[in-house]
Design a protein around this motif. Structure first.
Motif, PDB file in Angstrom:
ATOM      1  N   VAL A   1      47.503 -35.374  -8.565  1.00  0.00           N
ATOM      2  CA  VAL A   1      46.355 -35.262  -9.468  1.00  0.00           C
ATOM      3  C   VAL A   1      45.257 -36.146  -8.903  1.00  0.00           C
ATOM      4  O   VAL A   1      45.534 -37.245  -8.410  1.00  0.00           O
ATOM      5  CB  VAL A   1      46.726 -35.733 -10.891  1.00  0.00           C
ATOM      6  N   ALA A   2      44.018 -35.683  -8.951  1.00  0.00           N
ATOM      7  CA  ALA A   2      42.935 -36.492  -8.391  1.00  0.00           C
ATOM      8  C   ALA A   2      41.708 -36.475  -9.281  1.00  0.00           C
ATOM      9  O   ALA A   2      41.350 -35.444  -9.849  1.00  0.00           O
ATOM     10  CB  ALA A   2      42.575 -36.020  -6.991  1.00  0.00           C
ATOM     11  N   LYS A   3      41.077 -37.627  -9.385  1.00  0.00           N
ATOM     12  CA  LYS A   3      39.813 -37.754 -10.105  1.00  0.00           C
ATOM     13  C   LYS A   3      38.679 -37.336  -9.177  1.00  0.00           C
ATOM     14  O   LYS A   3      38.623 -37.750  -8.027  1.00  0.00           O
ATOM     15  CB  LYS A   3      39.621 -39.204 -10.542  1.00  0.00           C
ATOM     16  N   ALA A   4      37.778 -36.499  -9.687  1.00  0.00           N
ATOM     17  CA  ALA A   4      36.613 -36.084  -8.901  1.00  0.00           C
ATOM     18  C   ALA A   4      35.362 -36.748  -9.472  1.00  0.00           C
ATOM     19  O   ALA A   4      35.220 -36.882 -10.686  1.00  0.00           O
ATOM     20  CB  ALA A   4      36.465 -34.576  -8.935  1.00  0.00           C
ATOM     21  N   ILE A   5      34.476 -37.165  -8.585  1.00  0.00           N
ATOM     22  CA  ILE A   5      33.253 -37.829  -9.041  1.00  0.00           C
ATOM     23  C   ILE A   5      32.045 -36.892  -8.980  1.00  0.00           C
ATOM     24  O   ILE A   5      30.946 -37.257  -9.375  1.00  0.00           O
ATOM     25  CB  ILE A   5      32.985 -39.112  -8.217  1.00  0.00           C
ATOM     26  N   SER A   6      32.274 -35.658  -8.490  1.00  0.00           N
ATOM     27  CA  SER A   6      31.205 -34.657  -8.454  1.00  0.00           C
ATOM     28  C   SER A   6      31.841 -33.282  -8.333  1.00  0.00           C
ATOM     29  O   SER A   6      33.025 -33.157  -8.008  1.00  0.00           O
ATOM     30  CB  SER A   6      30.267 -34.898  -7.268  1.00  0.00           C
ATOM     31  N   ILE A   7      31.062 -32.245  -8.582  1.00  0.00           N
ATOM     32  CA  ILE A   7      31.560 -30.880  -8.454  1.00  0.00           C
ATOM     33  C   ILE A   7      31.999 -30.599  -7.016  1.00  0.00           C
ATOM     34  O   ILE A   7      33.047 -29.997  -6.771  1.00  0.00           O
ATOM     35  CB  ILE A   7      30.477 -29.863  -8.884  1.00  0.00           C
TER      36      ILE A   7
ATOM     37  N   VAL B   1      42.711 -31.291 -10.697  1.00  0.00           N
ATOM     38  CA  VAL B   1      41.510 -32.102 -10.488  1.00  0.00           C
ATOM     39  C   VAL B   1      40.920 -32.413 -11.857  1.00  0.00           C
ATOM     40  O   VAL B   1      40.750 -31.515 -12.688  1.00  0.00           O
ATOM     41  CB  VAL B   1      40.471 -31.359  -9.628  1.00  0.00           C
ATOM     42  N   ILE B   2      40.613 -33.678 -12.095  1.00  0.00           N
ATOM     43  CA  ILE B   2      40.061 -34.069 -13.390  1.00  0.00           C
ATOM     44  C   ILE B   2      38.683 -34.712 -13.199  1.00  0.00           C
ATOM     45  O   ILE B   2      38.412 -35.354 -12.188  1.00  0.00           O
ATOM     46  CB  ILE B   2      40.997 -35.033 -14.146  1.00  0.00           C
ATOM     47  N   PHE B   3      37.836 -34.485 -14.194  1.00  0.00           N
ATOM     48  CA  PHE B   3      36.479 -35.026 -14.201  1.00  0.00           C
ATOM     49  C   PHE B   3      36.322 -35.903 -15.449  1.00  0.00           C
ATOM     50  O   PHE B   3      35.805 -35.430 -16.467  1.00  0.00           O
ATOM     51  CB  PHE B   3      35.448 -33.905 -14.236  1.00  0.00           C
ATOM     52  N   PRO B   4      36.785 -37.139 -15.426  1.00  0.00           N
ATOM     53  CA  PRO B   4      36.777 -37.978 -16.634  1.00  0.00           C
ATOM     54  C   PRO B   4      35.411 -38.116 -17.300  1.00  0.00           C
ATOM     55  O   PRO B   4      35.288 -37.963 -18.518  1.00  0.00           O
ATOM     56  CB  PRO B   4      37.276 -39.339 -16.128  1.00  0.00           C
ATOM     57  N   GLU B   5      34.375 -38.377 -16.514  1.00  0.00           N
ATOM     58  CA  GLU B   5      33.046 -38.578 -17.095  1.00  0.00           C
ATOM     59  C   GLU B   5      32.517 -37.284 -17.709  1.00  0.00           C
ATOM     60  O   GLU B   5      32.009 -37.264 -18.825  1.00  0.00           O
ATOM     61  CB  GLU B   5      32.060 -39.105 -16.046  1.00  0.00           C
TER      62      GLU B   5
END
Length: 226
Positions: free
Chosen positions: A98-104, A118-122
């Motif tokens: 699982v990975a956090k993405a900081i942009s599209i 893929v997760i986009f927390p913000e």
């Protein structure tokens, strides 16, 4: 049965919060970060906390990362390191990555690498807050797809004491109440005979349109009765 084991790479706000929640749920968590201060802060809170370069294959092998059930890349300040770490976890054979993405763009790259989720927390938090701001009784919001969602709604005063048969969300709106949460506990798959009280939490599943209609009518009815 052996508890699931997680490795979380990146112990910033998101990674640390996730690690602590998993520990609270009694899972085993290995935390890895290249920042000594972050590692020291988590040393006594996690199963293990290690200062290491997560892009170093030799180091990751020595830590036994490939034997763990799930690897979470929570690196939020360096896209290159995030991608390299995700590649390494996949190559090592970690069961779920699982990975956090900081942009599209970052998210697309992770998906192409075969990351399982893929997760986009913000972004996800922004969506939830937006829905909570415009819907007074909404506590939480989970998007299942573009057409369907699950929401948590507090029971308004206009529904106080009514049975689910009287509310009849399925026939009237096309959505279903799948659980009730009140002070005494949680009722999963409640029957038509179960009653709701003001302040209870309803877990509702359905199409966006059906739930929006249910929410809107409940709010309008409460305002008319006020």
């Amino acid at each position: 049965m052996k508890a699931q084991q997680f490795v979380i790479i990146g112990l910033g706000r998101f990674g640390a919060s996730l690690a602590l929640e998993l520990m609270e749920m009694e899972y085993e968590v290995l935390g890895i970060d290249h920042n000594e201060e972050r590692v020291e802060e988590m040393t006594d809170k996690l199963t293990h906390a290690v200062m290491a370069d997560a892009t170093d294959e030799g180091v990751m092998r020595s830590l036994g990362v490939r034997n763990l059930d799930c690897g979470i890349v929570a690196i939020g300040d360096n896209m290159e390191r995030s991608i390299l770490t995700a590649i390494l976890l996949k190559e090592l054979g970690v069961k779920m990555v699982v990975a956090k993405a900081i942009s599209i763009l970052h998210g697309r790259a992770l998906e192409k690498l075969g990351v399982d989720r893929v997760i986009f927390p913000e972004r996800d938090m922004g969506v939830r807050v937006a829905h909570q701001l415009v819907t007074p009784h909404l506590l939480d919001y989970i998007e299942l797809s573009k057409e369907y969602k699950i929401v948590e709604l507090t029971v308004p005063s206009c529904m106080d004491g009514k049975s689910l048969a009287e509310i009849n969300t399925r026939a009237k709106y096309g959505c279903s109440i799948i659980a009730l949460n009140r002070g005494g506990g949680v009722i999963v798959a409640p029957t038509s005979h179960d009653h709701v009280n003001e302040g209870d939490i309803m877990v509702v599943i359905g199409s966006n349109e059906s739930i929006d209609q249910f929410e809107e009518e409940a709010v309008n009815r409460e305002e008319s009765e006020a």
